[in-house]
Design a protein around this motif. Structure first.
Motif, mmCIF file in Angstrom:
data_model
loop_
_atom_site.group_PDB
_atom_site.id
_atom_site.type_symbol
_atom_site.label_atom_id
_atom_site.label_comp_id
_atom_site.label_asym_id
_atom_site.label_seq_id
_atom_site.Cartn_x
_atom_site.Cartn_y
_atom_site.Cartn_z
ATOM 1 N N LEU A 160 0.520 -1.105 0.294
ATOM 2 C CA LEU A 160 -0.103 0.011 0.007
ATOM 3 C C LEU A 160 1.000 1.221 0.089
ATOM 4 C CD1 LEU A 160 -2.600 -1.081 2.652
ATOM 5 C CD2 LEU A 160 -2.747 -1.148 -0.007
ATOM 6 N N ASP A 161 0.558 2.353 -0.704
ATOM 7 C CA ASP A 161 1.072 3.643 -0.694
ATOM 8 C C ASP A 161 0.250 4.273 0.346
ATOM 9 O OD1 ASP A 161 2.442 5.878 -0.974
ATOM 10 O OD2 ASP A 161 1.398 6.395 -3.115
ATOM 11 N N HIS A 162 0.988 4.746 1.466
ATOM 12 C CA HIS A 162 0.176 5.392 2.706
ATOM 13 C C HIS A 162 0.787 6.639 3.200
ATOM 14 C CE1 HIS A 162 3.195 3.821 5.402
ATOM 15 N NE2 HIS A 162 3.387 2.634 4.530
ATOM 16 N N ALA A 163 -0.001 7.411 3.829
ATOM 17 C CA ALA A 163 0.501 8.437 4.378
ATOM 18 C C ALA A 163 -0.141 9.102 5.548
ATOM 19 C CB ALA A 163 0.810 9.547 3.464
ATOM 20 N N ALA A 164 0.229 9.350 6.540
ATOM 21 C CA ALA A 164 -0.575 9.853 7.809
ATOM 22 C C ALA A 164 0.135 10.891 8.514
ATOM 23 C CB ALA A 164 -0.861 8.693 8.516
ATOM 24 N N ILE A 182 -1.592 -0.528 9.713
ATOM 25 C CA ILE A 182 -1.610 -1.427 8.604
ATOM 26 C C ILE A 182 -0.966 -2.643 8.781
ATOM 27 C CG2 ILE A 182 -0.873 -1.618 6.344
ATOM 28 C CD1 ILE A 182 -1.025 1.381 5.905
ATOM 29 N N GLN A 183 -1.682 -3.674 8.573
ATOM 30 C CA GLN A 183 -1.246 -5.115 8.867
ATOM 31 C C GLN A 183 -1.341 -6.144 7.662
ATOM 32 O OE1 GLN A 183 0.202 -6.537 11.758
ATOM 33 N NE2 GLN A 183 0.538 -8.160 10.328
ATOM 34 N N PRO A 184 -0.267 -6.393 7.103
ATOM 35 C CA PRO A 184 -0.460 -7.358 6.061
ATOM 36 C C PRO A 184 -0.406 -8.728 6.568
ATOM 37 C CG PRO A 184 1.993 -6.331 6.190
ATOM 38 C CD PRO A 184 1.016 -5.562 7.188
ATOM 39 N N GLY A 185 -1.029 -9.495 5.396
ATOM 40 C CA GLY A 185 -1.294 -10.814 5.996
ATOM 41 C C GLY A 185 -1.547 -11.919 4.756
ATOM 42 N N PRO A 186 -1.952 -13.068 5.111
ATOM 43 C CA PRO A 186 -1.806 -13.976 3.977
ATOM 44 C C PRO A 186 -3.348 -14.083 3.418
ATOM 45 C CG PRO A 186 -2.057 -15.382 6.101
ATOM 46 C CD PRO A 186 -1.637 -13.781 6.472
ATOM 47 N N THR A 189 -4.025 -7.242 2.977
ATOM 48 C CA THR A 189 -3.585 -6.291 3.677
ATOM 49 C C THR A 189 -4.594 -5.482 4.565
ATOM 50 O OG1 THR A 189 -1.583 -6.027 2.546
ATOM 51 C CG2 THR A 189 -2.183 -4.157 4.200
ATOM 52 N N ARG A 190 -4.699 -5.435 5.830
ATOM 53 C CA ARG A 190 -5.656 -4.699 6.430
ATOM 54 C C ARG A 190 -5.213 -3.436 7.303
ATOM 55 N NH1 ARG A 190 -7.730 -10.230 7.712
ATOM 56 N NH2 ARG A 190 -9.396 -10.657 6.126
ATOM 57 N N ALA A 191 -6.239 -2.533 7.345
ATOM 58 C CA ALA A 191 -5.879 -1.201 8.020
ATOM 59 C C ALA A 191 -6.841 -0.847 8.701
ATOM 60 C CB ALA A 191 -5.500 -0.123 6.794
ATOM 61 N N LEU A 192 -6.344 -0.152 9.843
ATOM 62 C CA LEU A 192 -7.457 0.293 10.821
ATOM 63 C C LEU A 192 -7.053 1.702 11.195
ATOM 64 C CD1 LEU A 192 -9.615 -0.573 13.125
ATOM 65 C CD2 LEU A 192 -8.055 -1.202 14.477
ATOM 66 N N VAL A 193 -8.290 2.550 11.309
ATOM 67 C CA VAL A 193 -8.194 4.127 11.772
ATOM 68 C C VAL A 193 -9.259 4.329 12.812
ATOM 69 C CG1 VAL A 193 -8.067 6.359 11.018
ATOM 70 C CG2 VAL A 193 -7.273 4.589 9.560
ATOM 71 N N GLY A 194 -8.874 4.655 14.015
ATOM 72 C CA GLY A 194 -10.240 5.114 14.855
ATOM 73 C C GLY A 194 -9.816 6.138 16.097
ATOM 74 N N ASP A 195 -10.477 6.338 16.893
ATOM 75 C CA ASP A 195 -10.656 7.304 17.737
ATOM 76 C C ASP A 195 -11.355 6.767 19.157
ATOM 77 O OD1 ASP A 195 -10.357 9.547 19.474
ATOM 78 O OD2 ASP A 195 -11.758 10.953 18.111
ATOM 79 N N LEU A 267 -12.475 -0.109 9.540
ATOM 80 C CA LEU A 267 -11.436 -1.137 9.297
ATOM 81 C C LEU A 267 -11.623 -1.566 7.831
ATOM 82 C CD1 LEU A 267 -9.950 -3.716 10.543
ATOM 83 C CD2 LEU A 267 -12.154 -4.893 10.513
ATOM 84 N N LEU A 268 -10.405 -1.562 7.158
ATOM 85 C CA LEU A 268 -10.441 -1.662 5.847
ATOM 86 C C LEU A 268 -9.469 -3.026 5.578
ATOM 87 C CD1 LEU A 268 -8.991 1.808 5.041
ATOM 88 C CD2 LEU A 268 -11.382 1.114 4.819
ATOM 89 N N SER A 269 -9.962 -3.488 4.270
ATOM 90 C CA SER A 269 -8.999 -4.757 3.752
ATOM 91 C C SER A 269 -9.074 -4.735 2.307
ATOM 92 C CB SER A 269 -9.913 -6.061 4.236
ATOM 93 O OG SER A 269 -9.410 -7.349 3.728
ATOM 94 N N PHE A 270 -7.781 -4.899 1.902
ATOM 95 C CA PHE A 270 -7.562 -4.992 0.521
ATOM 96 C C PHE A 270 -7.078 -6.435 0.015
ATOM 97 C CE2 PHE A 270 -6.404 -0.728 2.293
ATOM 98 C CZ PHE A 270 -6.758 -0.242 1.086
ATOM 99 N N PRO A 271 -8.208 -7.249 -0.550
ATOM 100 C CA PRO A 271 -8.074 -8.711 -0.530
ATOM 101 C C PRO A 271 -6.743 -8.789 -1.709
ATOM 102 C CG PRO A 271 -10.365 -8.035 -0.825
ATOM 103 C CD PRO A 271 -9.570 -6.638 -0.676
ATOM 104 N N VAL A 272 -6.028 -9.789 -1.658
ATOM 105 C CA VAL A 272 -5.133 -10.231 -2.655
ATOM 106 C C VAL A 272 -5.509 -10.860 -4.032
ATOM 107 C CG1 VAL A 272 -3.007 -11.796 -3.008
ATOM 108 C CG2 VAL A 272 -3.437 -11.055 -0.741
ATOM 109 N N ALA A 273 -6.699 -11.306 -4.073
ATOM 110 C CA ALA A 273 -7.224 -11.884 -5.465
ATOM 111 C C ALA A 273 -8.178 -10.768 -5.973
ATOM 112 C CB ALA A 273 -8.024 -13.113 -5.317
ATOM 113 N N GLU A 274 -8.302 -9.693 -5.447
ATOM 114 C CA GLU A 274 -9.349 -8.709 -6.042
ATOM 115 C C GLU A 274 -8.387 -7.372 -5.919
ATOM 116 O OE1 GLU A 274 -13.952 -9.710 -5.093
ATOM 117 O OE2 GLU A 274 -12.599 -10.177 -3.431
ATOM 118 N N PRO A 275 -7.617 -6.935 -6.912
ATOM 119 C CA PRO A 275 -6.777 -5.759 -6.689
ATOM 120 C C PRO A 275 -7.674 -4.486 -6.772
ATOM 121 C CG PRO A 275 -6.562 -6.917 -8.896
ATOM 122 C CD PRO A 275 -7.339 -7.853 -8.006
ATOM 123 N N ASP A 276 -8.941 -4.561 -7.494
ATOM 124 C CA ASP A 276 -9.560 -3.083 -7.558
ATOM 125 C C ASP A 276 -10.658 -3.252 -6.436
ATOM 126 O OD1 ASP A 276 -11.293 -5.551 -8.592
ATOM 127 O OD2 ASP A 276 -12.116 -4.232 -9.906
#
Length: 400
Positions: A160-164, A182-186, A189-195, A267-276
Motif C-alpha cells: 500500500l502507498d500510505h501516509a498519515a 496497517i497489517q499485511p497478512g496471507p 492487507t488490513r488497515a485500521l483507523v479510529g478514535d 476497518l479496511l481490507s485489500f484482498p489479494v485476489a481482487e486488486p480493485d
C-alpha cells in the motif's frame, strides 16, 4: 514533503502550529544562528534608563527604573542570566546615583527597591524555568507514549502507498486515543483507523488494546467480519478488566464510566485476489472519502455502532461489510473528528469534502497519499487558526 506512517514534523511553512509550547517558541525567537540573544532586551533597557537619567535634569531622576531590568530578564533569560542582571542593575544604580550631587541622589530607599526587585525577579525566573521544564517533560512523555502506540510503518508496507499525520490538541501533554495501523497478512492487507472516546492514559490503554488485537486478528483471520468481531470483543473485555480492578479514569467527566468507553473506527481490507476491491467495516466513524481522477466522493455511512456499544444495543455480530470498487489512482482518506470538528473564528466547521475537491481540481496529483495528507493538514490548521480542540489524525491509503 513526504510523510511516513507516523511522522510528526515541525510545520516550517508559516502555518499556525497546534500546541507549540511557549518555552519552545521563546527559544526559537531569541536565538540567532544558534546563539541565544535573550540578554539583549534587558541590556538595552538598562542602557536606555541610564541615558534618560543622564540627559534629564536632577529633579527628574529615572535611575530607580533599573528595577525593571531584572524583571524583564526573568521573563526571557535563565536563572543565571537574571541573577547577573539583578547584580548588574544594583551596581549600576549605585554608580549612577553617586555620579550626581548629593542634592539630587535618590538614596537608600530606591537602593532597597532595586535590590529587592532583583531578588524577586530571580525567584520568579526560577519558578518559570521549573514550570517550563515540567511542561517540556510532560510533552516528551506524551510524545513517547504516542510513538509507542503508533509504530512506524515503512513505505509501501503491505503493498500500500500510505501516509498519515497526527496533530496533538491544544491541551498540553494530554494524549488522546487516536490510532491507526496497517497489517499485511496471507488474506490481504488490513488497515485500521479510529478514535477512542476521551483523553489521557485511559484512552491510550483502550487504543493499545484494540491495536494489539487488530495486529493479530488482521493477520490470521480470513474474513474481515471476524476481525471486526474480535475488535468488539476486545474492547468489551478491556472494560471488564478495568472494572474488575476498580480503577477510575483520571480524565473522566462526572457521569463518565470507564466500562462504557467506546471507539469509532474504520476497518479496511485489500484482498489479494481482487486488486480493485476494498472491504470496509465502519464502527460509527465518519465515512471515508474516495479521492481520485474522477473527483471526490463519500462512501455510504456505516450502520454499525462504535466499538464497545454493540452489546448495549444487542447487535448480532459486527456491522455489515461494504465492498467497493476503486478505480486506478483512487485514494481512501480517513480522518478523525479533529478535522471534521475544527472550527474557525465564526464557529463554522471545516468543510473537508469541498476543500479536497477544490484542491483536486487545481492539482490532479493531490490524490497521492502524501500530498493529500499535507493538503488536509494545512487546510485544517488554517481554518482553525492552529487551535485544535481535539487530537487530529489524517490517514490516506491506496494500492501501490
Amino acid at each position: 514533503m513526504r510523510y511516513g506512517a507516523f511522522r510528526r514534523r515541525p510545520l516550517d511553512d508559516g502555518l499556525p502550529r497546534a500546541r507549540d509550547p511557549d518555552a519552545l517558541r521563546r527559544q526559537h525567537l531569541l536565538r540567532v544562528r544558534g546563539r541565544s540573544v535573550a540578554w539583549v532586551p534587558p541590556l538595552l533597557v538598562l542602557v536606555s534608563i541610564l541615558l534618560v537619567d543622564w540627559y534629564t535634569g536632577g529633579e527628574f531622576r529615572t535611575v530607580s527604573w533599573i528595577v525593571l531590568v531584572p524583571g524583564i530578564a526573568a521573563a526571557i533569560c535563565g536563572v543565571r542570566g537574571t541573577a547577573v542582571f539583578a547584580v548588574l542593575g544594583l551596581a549600576t544604580y549605585v554608580l549612577a546615583d553617586h555620579a550626581w550631587p548629593r542634592l539630587y541622589q535618590t538614596g537608600l530607599p530606591d537602593f532597597i527597591l532595586v535590590g529587592v526587585g532583583g531578588a524577586l525577579a530571580v525567584l520568579a525566573c526560577a519558578v518559570r524555568v521549573r514550570g517550563e521544564r515540567r511542561m517540556l517533560h510532560m510533552r516528551d512523555v506524551a510524545e513517547t507514549t504516542r510513538r509507542t502506540l503508533l509504530r512506524p510503518l515503512p513505505p509501501g508496507w503491505g503493498g500500500l502507498d500510505h501516509a498519515a499525520v497526527y496533530l496533538a490538541a491544544d491541551a498540553v501533554a494530554r494524549v488522546g486515543g487516536d490510532f491507526y495501523d496497517i497489517q499485511p497478512g496471507p488474506h490481504g492487507t488490513r488497515a485500521l483507523v479510529g478514535d477512542v472516546q476521551g483523553k489521557g492514559l485511559g484512552a491510550v490503554e483502550a487504543a493499545a488494546a484494540l491495536l494489539g488485537t487488530f495486529r493479530e486478528a488482521g493477520y490470521h483471520e480470513r474474513e474481515l467480519a471476524t476481525v471486526a468481531a474480535r475488535l468488539e470483543i476486545r474492547i468489551h473485555r478491556h472494560g471488564l478488566h478495568l472494572a474488575a480492578l476498580e480503577r477510575e479514569d483520571d480524565d473522566r467527566e462526572e457521569d463518565d464510566d470507564r466500562i462504557d468507553r467506546f471507539a469509532t473506527a474504520v476497518l479496511l481490507s485489500f484482498p489479494v485476489a481482487e486488486p480493485d476491491t476494498v472491504e470496509v467495516v465502519n464502527f460509527g466513524h465518519e465515512p471515508p472519502l474516495v479521492v481520485g481522477p474522477l473527483g471526490v466522493r463519500s462512501l455510504p455511512p456505516g450502520h454499525g455502532l462504535p466499538l464497545g456499544l454493540g452489546e448495549l444495543a444487542h447487535m448480532d455480530g459486527p456491522p455489515p461489510t461494504l465492498r467497493i470498487t476503486l478505480a486506478p489512482g483512487e485514494t481512501l482518506l480517513v480522518v478523525t473528528d479533529g478535522v471534521t470538528e475544527a472550527r474557525d473564528g465564526a464557529g463554522v466547521f471545516y468543510p473537508l469534502k469541498s476543500r479536497v475537491a477544490e484542491g483536486l481540481l487545481a492539482d490532479p496529483s493531490l490524490a497521492a497519499p502524501d500530498r493529500l495528507v499535507a493538503h488536509v493538514r494545512d487546510g485544517t490548521l488554517r481554518h482553525s487558526g492552529g487551535h485544535l480542540a481535539d487530537d487530529t489524525t489524517i490517514f490516506a491509503v491506496r494500492r501501490s
